[in-house]
Design a protein around this motif. Structure first.
Motif, PDB file in Angstrom:
ATOM      1  N   VAL A 228       0.837  -1.198   0.000  1.00 18.23           N
ATOM      2  CA  VAL A 228       0.000   0.000   0.000  1.00 18.23           C
ATOM      3  C   VAL A 228       0.876   1.253   0.000  1.00 18.23           C
ATOM      4  CG1 VAL A 228      -1.769   1.305   1.229  1.00 18.23           C
ATOM      5  CG2 VAL A 228      -1.900  -1.191   1.150  1.00 18.23           C
ATOM      6  N   CYS A 229       1.953   1.230   0.782  1.00 15.38           N
ATOM      7  CA  CYS A 229       2.865   2.378   0.793  1.00 15.38           C
ATOM      8  C   CYS A 229       3.468   2.610  -0.598  1.00 15.38           C
ATOM      9  CB  CYS A 229       3.971   2.167   1.823  1.00 15.38           C
ATOM     10  SG  CYS A 229       3.412   2.308   3.543  1.00 15.38           S
ATOM     11  N   ARG A 230       3.809   1.536  -1.298  1.00 11.55           N
ATOM     12  CA  ARG A 230       4.336   1.685  -2.668  1.00 11.55           C
ATOM     13  C   ARG A 230       3.271   2.249  -3.595  1.00 11.55           C
ATOM     14  NH1 ARG A 230       6.794  -3.349  -1.383  1.00 11.55           N
ATOM     15  NH2 ARG A 230       5.119  -4.466  -2.489  1.00 11.55           N
ATOM     16  N   ALA A 231       2.008   1.814  -3.409  1.00 11.74           N
ATOM     17  CA  ALA A 231       0.923   2.331  -4.236  1.00 11.74           C
ATOM     18  C   ALA A 231       0.709   3.822  -3.975  1.00 11.74           C
ATOM     19  CB  ALA A 231      -0.368   1.554  -3.963  1.00 11.74           C
ATOM     20  N   TYR A 232       0.855   4.241  -2.737  1.00 13.14           N
ATOM     21  CA  TYR A 232       0.747   5.665  -2.420  1.00 13.14           C
ATOM     22  C   TYR A 232       1.858   6.449  -3.113  1.00 13.14           C
ATOM     23  CZ  TYR A 232      -2.863   5.315   1.226  1.00 13.14           C
ATOM     24  OH  TYR A 232      -4.041   5.146   1.905  1.00 13.14           O
ATOM     25  N   ALA A 233       3.071   5.923  -3.040  1.00 11.97           N
ATOM     26  CA  ALA A 233       4.195   6.600  -3.695  1.00 11.97           C
ATOM     27  C   ALA A 233       3.960   6.704  -5.198  1.00 11.97           C
ATOM     28  CB  ALA A 233       5.495   5.850  -3.399  1.00 11.97           C
ATOM     29  N   ALA A 234       3.424   5.636  -5.799  1.00 13.37           N
ATOM     30  CA  ALA A 234       3.133   5.657  -7.235  1.00 13.37           C
ATOM     31  C   ALA A 234       2.039   6.669  -7.564  1.00 13.37           C
ATOM     32  CB  ALA A 234       2.715   4.256  -7.701  1.00 13.37           C
ATOM     33  N   LEU A 235       1.037   6.756  -6.699  1.00 14.74           N
ATOM     34  CA  LEU A 235      -0.048   7.710  -6.892  1.00 14.74           C
ATOM     35  C   LEU A 235       0.483   9.141  -6.932  1.00 14.74           C
ATOM     36  CD1 LEU A 235      -3.157   8.526  -6.746  1.00 14.74           C
ATOM     37  CD2 LEU A 235      -2.807   8.607  -4.285  1.00 14.74           C
ATOM     38  N   PHE A 236       1.285   9.500  -5.945  1.00  9.14           N
ATOM     39  CA  PHE A 236       1.786  10.871  -5.888  1.00  9.14           C
ATOM     40  C   PHE A 236       2.775  11.148  -7.022  1.00  9.14           C
ATOM     41  CE2 PHE A 236       0.516  10.281  -1.350  1.00  9.14           C
ATOM     42  CZ  PHE A 236      -0.505  11.230  -1.363  1.00  9.14           C
ATOM     43  N   ALA A 237       3.505  10.127  -7.437  1.00  9.72           N
ATOM     44  CA  ALA A 237       4.401  10.305  -8.576  1.00  9.72           C
ATOM     45  C   ALA A 237       3.599  10.589  -9.844  1.00  9.72           C
ATOM     46  CB  ALA A 237       5.275   9.071  -8.762  1.00  9.72           C
ATOM     47  N   ARG A 238       2.486   9.892 -10.040  1.00 14.24           N
ATOM     48  CA  ARG A 238       1.636  10.145 -11.207  1.00 14.24           C
ATOM     49  C   ARG A 238       1.081  11.565 -11.197  1.00 14.24           C
ATOM     50  NH1 ARG A 238      -2.929   5.719 -12.115  1.00 14.24           N
ATOM     51  NH2 ARG A 238      -3.304   7.112 -13.911  1.00 14.24           N
ATOM     52  N   LEU A 239       0.842  12.085 -10.015  1.00 14.73           N
ATOM     53  CA  LEU A 239       0.298  13.436  -9.899  1.00 14.73           C
ATOM     54  C   LEU A 239       1.392  14.494  -9.970  1.00 14.73           C
ATOM     55  CD1 LEU A 239      -2.340  12.916  -7.046  1.00 14.73           C
ATOM     56  CD2 LEU A 239      -2.698  12.852  -9.523  1.00 14.73           C
ATOM     57  N   GLY A 240       2.649  14.063  -9.970  1.00 13.94           N
ATOM     58  CA  GLY A 240       3.741  15.026 -10.014  1.00 13.94           C
ATOM     59  C   GLY A 240       3.935  15.767  -8.705  1.00 13.94           C
ATOM     60  N   LEU A 241       3.547  15.137  -7.599  1.00 16.89           N
ATOM     61  CA  LEU A 241       3.684  15.745  -6.275  1.00 16.89           C
ATOM     62  C   LEU A 241       4.829  15.073  -5.523  1.00 16.89           C
ATOM     63  CD1 LEU A 241      -0.096  15.978  -5.276  1.00 16.89           C
ATOM     64  CD2 LEU A 241       1.357  17.796  -6.200  1.00 16.89           C
ATOM     65  N   ARG A 242       5.717  15.874  -4.975  1.00 18.06           N
ATOM     66  CA  ARG A 242       6.900  15.354  -4.279  1.00 18.06           C
ATOM     67  C   ARG A 242       6.556  15.095  -2.814  1.00 18.06           C
ATOM     68  NH1 ARG A 242      11.211  17.337  -1.396  1.00 18.06           N
ATOM     69  NH2 ARG A 242      10.398  19.477  -1.533  1.00 18.06           N
ATOM     70  N   CYS A 243       6.008  13.909  -2.561  1.00 24.72           N
ATOM     71  CA  CYS A 243       5.622  13.540  -1.204  1.00 24.72           C
ATOM     72  C   CYS A 243       6.765  12.818  -0.500  1.00 24.72           C
ATOM     73  CB  CYS A 243       4.380  12.651  -1.223  1.00 24.72           C
ATOM     74  SG  CYS A 243       2.853  13.566  -1.011  1.00 24.72           S
ATOM     75  N   VAL A 244       6.832  13.002   0.810  1.00 26.20           N
ATOM     76  CA  VAL A 244       7.843  12.353   1.625  1.00 26.20           C
ATOM     77  C   VAL A 244       7.140  11.404   2.593  1.00 26.20           C
ATOM     78  CG1 VAL A 244       9.736  12.706   3.251  1.00 26.20           C
ATOM     79  CG2 VAL A 244       9.291  14.410   1.473  1.00 26.20           C
ATOM     80  N   GLN A 245       7.588  10.151   2.632  1.00 26.14           N
ATOM     81  CA  GLN A 245       7.051   9.181   3.582  1.00 26.14           C
ATOM     82  C   GLN A 245       7.852   9.277   4.870  1.00 26.14           C
ATOM     83  OE1 GLN A 245       6.750   5.148   2.109  1.00 26.14           O
ATOM     84  NE2 GLN A 245       6.565   4.274   4.169  1.00 26.14           N
ATOM     85  N   VAL A 246       7.168   9.604   5.969  1.00 29.23           N
ATOM     86  CA  VAL A 246       7.868   9.829   7.237  1.00 29.23           C
ATOM     87  C   VAL A 246       7.298   8.936   8.317  1.00 29.23           C
ATOM     88  CG1 VAL A 246       8.282  12.242   6.576  1.00 29.23           C
ATOM     89  CG2 VAL A 246       6.354  11.695   8.061  1.00 29.23           C
TER      90      VAL A 246
END
Length: 478
Positions: A228-246
């Motif tokens: 699920v964490c990888r899917a979240y990272a993929a989601l934000f990458a598709r949106l072009g948003l630089r999210c940080v997992q903390v």
């Protein structure tokens, strides 16, 4: 008899109206539509879109209008995307609803890509379930509580761990072969914020995606958590948003492990500590080293920044499944308690956070996939020297309708030709169409050219019709 609207439309838009395939009415008054090719459907006209930018204050209670305390709130209200209702609650107007529906489709793709199944649970949650999990008192005043006419207590769900676990517990035939089970919904949530602020970033009523996983053992549950964490990272990458997992605190949700997905922003209310040398990142609440040295590599000072929380994941273990009896039959055909995880995404918060970090001070900039409309075509001002190019605007809109399925319903025509190009360009910039096409005098040349403004890069190009259709035909939509 000619429709009344034709008396006020410029001639080019009268032609668009007449040649559009209009539905034939049955005796009941319902529209009877045949299969209509995209090129024959009516153009989307800016004058017909409900995106009011001149709404009056919400009423005598000044709290409803509120202070425009951040860029996203100011831009979204000024552009007529949202309008305050009650404190911390908003009308979502048609333009932003289009963006939200697109975000939901992207979320659906990512969640179903890892095996998620979508359902819908009641917003009205029994107090009995929350008292059983001991969260009725723990949540305190954040819960919206109410009683029905029989005196039974309920709350408006801010999250649904109790409800979904009870649902799974009621299935007496759940087998280990059906695991992992990932159930999710995208619904309105409710939280009685003491001080709602920042528009959609911190409200009392909002949209959230919440997913709940059930696994046979802890090892499998941790694999699901990671997926699920990888899917979240993929989601934000598709949106072009630089999210940080903390790393994050488990809070009143509970469990053994938790991560937040933070979008760095000055207006963010969370304080983050990020190591510049290794991949360590954490909410300041979870770091006991005083914020000086990295607890992972120990070799670098941690840099502090602010972030907007747009996602949160929890590894719950048996916290809820044991209390509510969510069990399954294992390989030995014996009952076993499921291991759980829960995973949230703030749908409306992602929209506002994206506007916050991507936009200029004067205009909204969307992630490409989430723009309400991809293209806005601006014909010349009526009566101007370029007025003869109006027919080229009509032809271009039709050609874009045939350019491919990705542009279907994504092109709008700014038919307010009583306004100057400059005024309409300003409006287009404030609303954030990724591509604005100006049909001017260059369209009357022997080799017609169109001015194309790419809002995301502030780049302006003059392209032939074929080059323009090639460019826009490759735009990714969802």
């Amino acid at each position: 008899m000619e429709p009344t609207v034709n008396r006020v439309w410029p001639r080019v838009f009268q032609r668009l109206y007449r040649t559009s395939a209009l539905p034939r009415r049955t005796h009941s008054g319902c529209a009877e539509r045949a299969d209509v090719p995209a090129s024959a459907k009516p153009a989307l006209l800016v004058s017909r879109l409900y995106q009011p930018s001149n709404l009056r204050d919400a009423g005598p209670d000044s709290r409803l209008q509120g202070e425009l305390t951040c860029k996203s709130q100011r831009l979204m209200q000024q552009a007529g995307l949202i309008h305050p209702s009650n404190p911390g609650c908003y009308y979502y107007l048609p333009t932003i609803v289009r963006s939200m529906e697109k975000l939901v489709r992207v979320i659906d793709q990512e969640m179903q890509g890892i095996g998620g199944q979508k359902l819908d649970m009641p917003s009205l949650c029994s107090a009995h379930l929350w008292k059983t999990s001991e969260r009725w008192d723990l949540m305190g005043k954040e819960l919206f509580r109410l009683k029905d006419r029989h005196g039974a207590e309920y709350c408006l769900g801010p999250t649904h761990e109790e409800a979904v676990t009870t649902l799974v517990a009621h299935q007496a035939t759940l087998s280990y072969r059906q695991l992992p089970l990932l159930l999710y919904q995208i619904t309105r949530k409710f939280r009685d914020e003491q001080k709602p602020r920042f528009g959609l970033l911190r409200g009392r009523e909002f949209y959230m995606k919440d997913m709940y996983s059930f696994d046979a053992d802890e090892e499998a549950a941790r694999r699901t958590y990671a997926s699920v964490c990888r899917a979240y990272a993929a989601l934000f990458a598709r949106l072009g948003l630089r999210c940080v997992q903390v790393q994050a605190d488990t809070g009143n949700i509970g469990g053994k492990l938790s991560h937040e997905f933070q979008l760095p922003a000055d207006v963010g209310e969370d304080r983050l500590l990020v190591c510049g040398r290794c991949s360590f990142a954490a909410n300041v609440e979870t770091v006991s080293s005083g914020g000086t040295d990295c607890p992972r590599c120990g070799a670098a000072a941690l840099a502090e920044s602010k972030g907007i929380e747009v996602g949160h994941t929890f590894f719950l273990g048996e916290k809820y499944s044991r209390v509510f009896g969510a069990a399954f039959s294992n390989a030995q055909n014996k009952p076993a308690v499921a291991q759980m995880g829960c995973y949230g995404l703030g749908v409306t918060r992602i929209l506002a956070a994206a506007v916050e970090v991507l936009s200029t001070e004067d205009g909204i900039r969307w992630p490409g996939l989430l723009a309400p409309y991809q293209v806005c075509v601006l014909p010349p001002k009526k009566g101007s020297k370029a007025d003869d190019a109006a027919a080229s605007a009509e032809e271009l809109v039709r050609a874009l309708g045939e350019a491919g399925p990705n542009l279907r319903g994504e092109v709008v025509l700014d038919d307010r030709t009583h306004l100057t190009i400059g005024k309409r360009l300003k409006d287009a910039g404030s609303l954030g169409y990724p591509y604005v096409v100006v049909v001017g005098r260059a369209a009357l040349e022997d080799t017609p050219r169109f001015e194309v403004i790419c809002q995301g890069t502030s780049e302006t190009m003059f392209l032939s019709k074929d080059a323009l259709l090639d460019l826009l035909g490759r735009v990714e939509t969802v």
